[in-house]
Design an enzyme around this catalytic site. Sequence first.
Site, short mmCIF file in Angstrom:
data_model
loop_
_atom_site.label_atom_id
_atom_site.label_comp_id
_atom_site.label_asym_id
_atom_site.label_seq_id
_atom_site.Cartn_x
_atom_site.Cartn_y
_atom_site.Cartn_z
N MET A 31 36.71 24.78 126.70
CA MET A 31 37.10 23.69 125.81
C MET A 31 36.35 23.79 124.49
SD MET A 31 37.95 20.50 128.26
CE MET A 31 36.27 19.99 128.58
N ALA A 33 33.18 24.38 121.63
CA ALA A 33 31.79 23.97 121.43
C ALA A 33 30.91 24.91 122.26
CB ALA A 33 31.55 22.51 121.81
N HIS A 38 28.94 29.71 128.12
CA HIS A 38 30.25 30.32 127.88
C HIS A 38 30.10 31.81 127.57
CE1 HIS A 38 31.03 26.03 126.41
NE2 HIS A 38 31.90 26.16 127.39
N GLN A 62 43.14 16.29 131.27
CA GLN A 62 42.07 16.25 132.26
C GLN A 62 40.97 15.24 131.91
OE1 GLN A 62 41.05 20.50 131.57
NE2 GLN A 62 38.95 19.86 131.87
P1 AMP Z 1 33.99 23.94 129.42
O1 AMP Z 1 34.10 24.43 128.02
O2 AMP Z 1 32.89 22.97 129.64
O3 AMP Z 1 35.31 23.51 130.00
O4 AMP Z 1 33.56 25.19 130.28
C1 AMP Z 1 34.30 26.39 130.24
C2 AMP Z 1 33.77 27.32 131.29
O5 AMP Z 1 32.40 27.59 131.04
C3 AMP Z 1 33.86 26.72 132.70
O6 AMP Z 1 34.21 27.74 133.61
C4 AMP Z 1 32.45 26.25 132.92
O7 AMP Z 1 32.08 26.21 134.28
C5 AMP Z 1 31.66 27.32 132.19
N1 AMP Z 1 30.32 26.81 131.85
C6 AMP Z 1 30.01 25.67 131.19
N2 AMP Z 1 28.67 25.51 131.11
C7 AMP Z 1 28.14 26.59 131.75
C8 AMP Z 1 26.80 27.02 132.02
N3 AMP Z 1 25.74 26.31 131.62
N4 AMP Z 1 26.62 28.18 132.69
C9 AMP Z 1 27.68 28.90 133.11
N5 AMP Z 1 28.95 28.56 132.89
C10 AMP Z 1 29.19 27.43 132.21
#
Ligand code: AMP
Length: 279
Positions: A31, A33, A38, A62
Site C-alpha cells: 500500500m 509509504a 517492504h 479493506q
Molecule cells: P502494506 O504496505 O502494509 O500493505 O504491506 C505490504 C507488504 O509488506 C505485506 O506483505 C506486509 O506484510 C509487508 N510488510 C509490512 N511491514 C513489514 C515488515 N516490518 N517486515 C516485513 N514485511 C512487512
Amino acid sequence: MTLVIRNSTELQEKVAAWKRSGMLVGVVPTMGALHDGHLSLVKTARAQSDRVIVTIFVNPMQFNNTDDLAKYPRHEERDLTLLEAAGVDVLFAPDVTEVYPDGFATTVSVSGVTAPMEGEHRPGHFDGMATVVAKLFGMTQAGSAFFGEKDWQQLQVVKRMVRDLNLPITVVGCPTIREEDGLAMSSRNVRLSAEERALAPELHRILQEVAAKLRAGQAVESALAEARAELAAKGFGAVDYLDFRSGESLAPLEAFAENGRLLVALSLGQVRMIDNIAV
Ligand code: AMP
C-alpha cells in the site's frame, strides 16, 4: 529504470512478453509509504525472480475505518525513488477505478482463518484484502508473490485462497523487519508521537517475555494475563487481542507447541499496531 504502469492491459502485455522469453515474474503487493520491511520483500523477490513488479494500491475495500483510510500515508514519488534504487522493473500503481471499474461485483471471501483476531476486529477487512490480492494476481500474472510475516494472519489467508482457488502462483512468506529497538516497521508508525514511539518497542519486548514464559512451561492463560497487565501499566491503549495460536490453522493453543505463534493487536494513541512472533 522502474517503469510506472497504471493500466492493467499494459501491464499484462509487458508480463506476457517477459514470460514468452522464459522469465520468472515476482510481485510484491503493497500500500506504499515504503520502508525497509517492504524493501526486504523486494530483495527476496529479486533473488528469486527475473523480473519484479511492486504494486502500490491503497485499497479502500479493506479499510473498515474511513479515518484510517483518509490518514493512510501516501508518498508515491519517494516510493518510486526507493524502488528504482532497489532495482524494481515495474511499479504498478492503478487508480481505484482501474481496480474497481463500474459494475465490479465480485468478492473473494475466505472463511476459517479469517474468523478470529483481525477478522473479528476489522469486519470486512479480509474480504477486501483477498479480493484485491486475487485481482492483483490476475492483473500481474506473476508466478510468485512475496508477503511479510508482519501480517501473519493475512499471509495465512492468502495461502488458503491460493490453494482453494488453484491460483497459479507461489506465495512466499518473508520475515518481519524491525527497527533496532525491536519495533516492527510499519507505514503507520509515522503517526506515533515521540512519546508513543519511545514506548512502542516495549510491545516486542513483552511478546518475547511471554514466549520465554511459554517455552519454560508457564500456563498460556497466566502468561497472557501478565502481559496484558504489563501492557496496560506501561501505557498502551486497548488490546484488541493477544493470543497464542497455531501458526497455520490459527486455532488457539492451550499449551506450548512447536508451531505456536503469539499475535497481538492494540492501539497506541491514534495508531492501531499489530505484531506477532514465533514461540
Ligand atoms: P502494506 O504496505 O502494509 O500493505 O504491506 C505490504 C507488504 O509488506 C505485506 O506483505 C506486509 O506484510 C509487508 N510488510 C509490512 N511491514 C513489514 C515488515 N516490518 N517486515 C516485513 N514485511 C512487512
